[in-house]
Design a protein around this motif. Structure first.
Motif, mmCIF file in Angstrom:
data_model
loop_
_atom_site.group_PDB
_atom_site.id
_atom_site.type_symbol
_atom_site.label_atom_id
_atom_site.label_comp_id
_atom_site.label_asym_id
_atom_site.label_seq_id
_atom_site.Cartn_x
_atom_site.Cartn_y
_atom_site.Cartn_z
ATOM 1 N N VAL A 25 0.837 -1.198 0.000
ATOM 2 C CA VAL A 25 0.000 0.000 0.000
ATOM 3 C C VAL A 25 0.870 1.246 0.000
ATOM 4 O O VAL A 25 0.594 2.216 -0.722
ATOM 5 C CB VAL A 25 -0.990 -0.019 1.190
ATOM 6 C CG1 VAL A 25 -1.682 1.330 1.341
ATOM 7 C CG2 VAL A 25 -2.005 -1.127 1.007
ATOM 8 N N GLU A 26 1.940 1.230 0.793
ATOM 9 C CA GLU A 26 2.857 2.377 0.809
ATOM 10 C C GLU A 26 3.477 2.602 -0.573
ATOM 11 O O GLU A 26 3.645 3.742 -1.013
ATOM 12 C CB GLU A 26 3.950 2.177 1.860
ATOM 13 C CG GLU A 26 3.426 2.292 3.278
ATOM 14 C CD GLU A 26 4.444 1.877 4.332
ATOM 15 O OE1 GLU A 26 5.501 1.290 3.983
ATOM 16 O OE2 GLU A 26 4.172 2.119 5.530
ATOM 17 N N THR A 27 3.784 1.519 -1.275
ATOM 18 C CA THR A 27 4.336 1.623 -2.627
ATOM 19 C C THR A 27 3.307 2.228 -3.572
ATOM 20 O O THR A 27 3.634 3.102 -4.391
ATOM 21 C CB THR A 27 4.786 0.238 -3.131
ATOM 22 O OG1 THR A 27 5.793 -0.255 -2.251
ATOM 23 C CG2 THR A 27 5.325 0.303 -4.545
ATOM 24 N N ARG A 33 1.829 9.370 -5.972
ATOM 25 C CA ARG A 33 2.326 10.739 -5.751
ATOM 26 C C ARG A 33 3.478 11.119 -6.667
ATOM 27 O O ARG A 33 3.645 12.307 -6.962
ATOM 28 C CB ARG A 33 2.766 10.885 -4.297
ATOM 29 C CG ARG A 33 1.596 10.830 -3.341
ATOM 30 C CD ARG A 33 2.024 11.019 -1.925
ATOM 31 N NE ARG A 33 0.848 11.020 -1.046
ATOM 32 C CZ ARG A 33 0.892 10.774 0.250
ATOM 33 N NH1 ARG A 33 2.036 10.509 0.840
ATOM 34 N NH2 ARG A 33 -0.210 10.799 0.959
ATOM 35 N N THR A 34 4.281 10.152 -7.115
ATOM 36 C CA THR A 34 5.508 10.513 -7.828
ATOM 37 C C THR A 34 5.646 9.902 -9.220
ATOM 38 O O THR A 34 6.568 10.263 -9.945
ATOM 39 C CB THR A 34 6.750 10.096 -7.002
ATOM 40 O OG1 THR A 34 6.753 8.670 -6.863
ATOM 41 C CG2 THR A 34 6.752 10.753 -5.644
ATOM 42 N N GLY A 35 4.777 9.000 -9.585
ATOM 43 C CA GLY A 35 4.914 8.299 -10.863
ATOM 44 C C GLY A 35 4.493 9.144 -12.053
ATOM 45 O O GLY A 35 4.043 10.287 -11.914
ATOM 46 N N ALA A 44 -3.774 5.072 -8.017
ATOM 47 C CA ALA A 44 -4.921 5.673 -7.330
ATOM 48 C C ALA A 44 -6.144 4.765 -7.427
ATOM 49 O O ALA A 44 -6.855 4.558 -6.436
ATOM 50 C CB ALA A 44 -5.219 7.047 -7.914
ATOM 51 N N VAL A 45 -6.396 4.226 -8.607
ATOM 52 C CA VAL A 45 -7.541 3.324 -8.798
ATOM 53 C C VAL A 45 -7.374 2.076 -7.937
ATOM 54 O O VAL A 45 -8.321 1.617 -7.294
ATOM 55 C CB VAL A 45 -7.715 2.969 -10.291
ATOM 56 C CG1 VAL A 45 -8.713 1.834 -10.476
ATOM 57 C CG2 VAL A 45 -8.157 4.193 -11.072
ATOM 58 N N ALA A 46 -6.165 1.522 -7.899
ATOM 59 C CA ALA A 46 -5.920 0.324 -7.084
ATOM 60 C C ALA A 46 -6.192 0.615 -5.609
ATOM 61 O O ALA A 46 -6.819 -0.189 -4.916
ATOM 62 C CB ALA A 46 -4.481 -0.159 -7.282
ATOM 63 N N LEU A 47 -5.745 1.764 -5.131
ATOM 64 C CA LEU A 47 -5.980 2.118 -3.733
ATOM 65 C C LEU A 47 -7.463 2.310 -3.443
ATOM 66 O O LEU A 47 -7.983 1.820 -2.432
ATOM 67 C CB LEU A 47 -5.218 3.402 -3.377
ATOM 68 C CG LEU A 47 -3.711 3.231 -3.189
ATOM 69 C CD1 LEU A 47 -3.018 4.580 -3.180
ATOM 70 C CD2 LEU A 47 -3.427 2.455 -1.917
ATOM 71 N N TRP A 52 -12.275 1.093 -0.833
ATOM 72 C CA TRP A 52 -13.697 1.397 -0.847
ATOM 73 C C TRP A 52 -14.526 0.410 -1.657
ATOM 74 O O TRP A 52 -15.750 0.462 -1.637
ATOM 75 C CB TRP A 52 -13.930 2.803 -1.423
ATOM 76 C CG TRP A 52 -13.316 3.845 -0.555
ATOM 77 C CD1 TRP A 52 -12.089 4.430 -0.719
ATOM 78 C CD2 TRP A 52 -13.858 4.410 0.631
ATOM 79 N NE1 TRP A 52 -11.843 5.327 0.283
ATOM 80 C CE2 TRP A 52 -12.927 5.339 1.128
ATOM 81 C CE3 TRP A 52 -15.055 4.222 1.313
ATOM 82 C CZ2 TRP A 52 -13.148 6.066 2.282
ATOM 83 C CZ3 TRP A 52 -15.272 4.964 2.469
ATOM 84 C CH2 TRP A 52 -14.329 5.872 2.937
ATOM 85 N N GLY A 53 -13.889 -0.463 -2.404
ATOM 86 C CA GLY A 53 -14.617 -1.400 -3.256
ATOM 87 C C GLY A 53 -15.078 -0.720 -4.533
ATOM 88 O O GLY A 53 -14.918 0.483 -4.702
ATOM 89 N N TRP A 54 -15.619 -1.505 -5.426
ATOM 90 C CA TRP A 54 -16.117 -0.958 -6.686
ATOM 91 C C TRP A 54 -17.443 -0.279 -6.445
ATOM 92 O O TRP A 54 -18.221 -0.715 -5.597
ATOM 93 C CB TRP A 54 -16.275 -2.068 -7.705
ATOM 94 C CG TRP A 54 -14.974 -2.595 -8.233
ATOM 95 C CD1 TRP A 54 -13.725 -2.370 -7.718
ATOM 96 C CD2 TRP A 54 -14.792 -3.417 -9.359
ATOM 97 N NE1 TRP A 54 -12.787 -3.006 -8.457
ATOM 98 C CE2 TRP A 54 -13.414 -3.666 -9.480
ATOM 99 C CE3 TRP A 54 -15.651 -3.977 -10.277
ATOM 100 C CZ2 TRP A 54 -12.886 -4.443 -10.490
ATOM 101 C CZ3 TRP A 54 -15.112 -4.758 -11.287
ATOM 102 C CH2 TRP A 54 -13.756 -4.973 -11.382
ATOM 103 N N PRO A 55 -17.734 0.771 -7.215
ATOM 104 C CA PRO A 55 -19.035 1.422 -7.052
ATOM 105 C C PRO A 55 -20.174 0.479 -7.439
ATOM 106 O O PRO A 55 -20.013 -0.380 -8.297
ATOM 107 C CB PRO A 55 -18.972 2.619 -8.002
ATOM 108 C CG PRO A 55 -17.805 2.404 -8.878
ATOM 109 C CD PRO A 55 -16.922 1.384 -8.238
ATOM 110 N N ALA A 56 -21.309 0.663 -6.785
ATOM 111 C CA ALA A 56 -22.483 -0.151 -7.106
ATOM 112 C C ALA A 56 -22.942 0.169 -8.521
ATOM 113 O O ALA A 56 -22.807 1.297 -8.994
ATOM 114 C CB ALA A 56 -23.607 0.146 -6.119
#
Length: 95
Positions: A25-27, A33-35, A44-47, A52-56
């Motif tokens: 998660v830290e990676t 932030r830096t990529g 961002a999407v992976a986090l 929060w899970g996928w939207p309904a």
């Protein structure tokens, strides 16, 4: 590889992944932030997905043909194959 040894290997992989969750998660945060722009978006999407899970997703049901289960099964059976939507009668059936 036998089922037993495979299940032990799968458990070990899962265990290693869980042991390294914080670093992973830290990676993702660091990459976000830096990529480069595409990497930042993917991180961002992976986090968000993991946090929060996928939207309904909404599902719309069209209630134009009112069939009983027996009528629906008979309609499918009379065509010989599946594909329920394309074999429903064009007229509305009411009770």
């Amino acid at each position: 590889m036998s089922f037993d040894s495979r299940s032990k290997a799968e458990f070990r992989v899962r265990e290693l992944a869980q042991e390294n969750t914080v670093e992973a998660v830290e990676t993702l945060v660091e990459v976000m932030r830096t990529g480069r722009p595409g990497e930042r978006l993917a991180a961002a999407v992976a986090l968000l997905d993991r946090g929060w899970g996928w939207p309904a997703q909404a599902v719309e049901v069209n209630d134009t043909a009112k069939l009983s289960l027996v009528e629906l099964l008979a309609s499918i059976a009379s065509t010989g194959t599946g594909g329920v939507g394309r074999y429903l009668p064009s007229r509305s059936l009411t009770r």
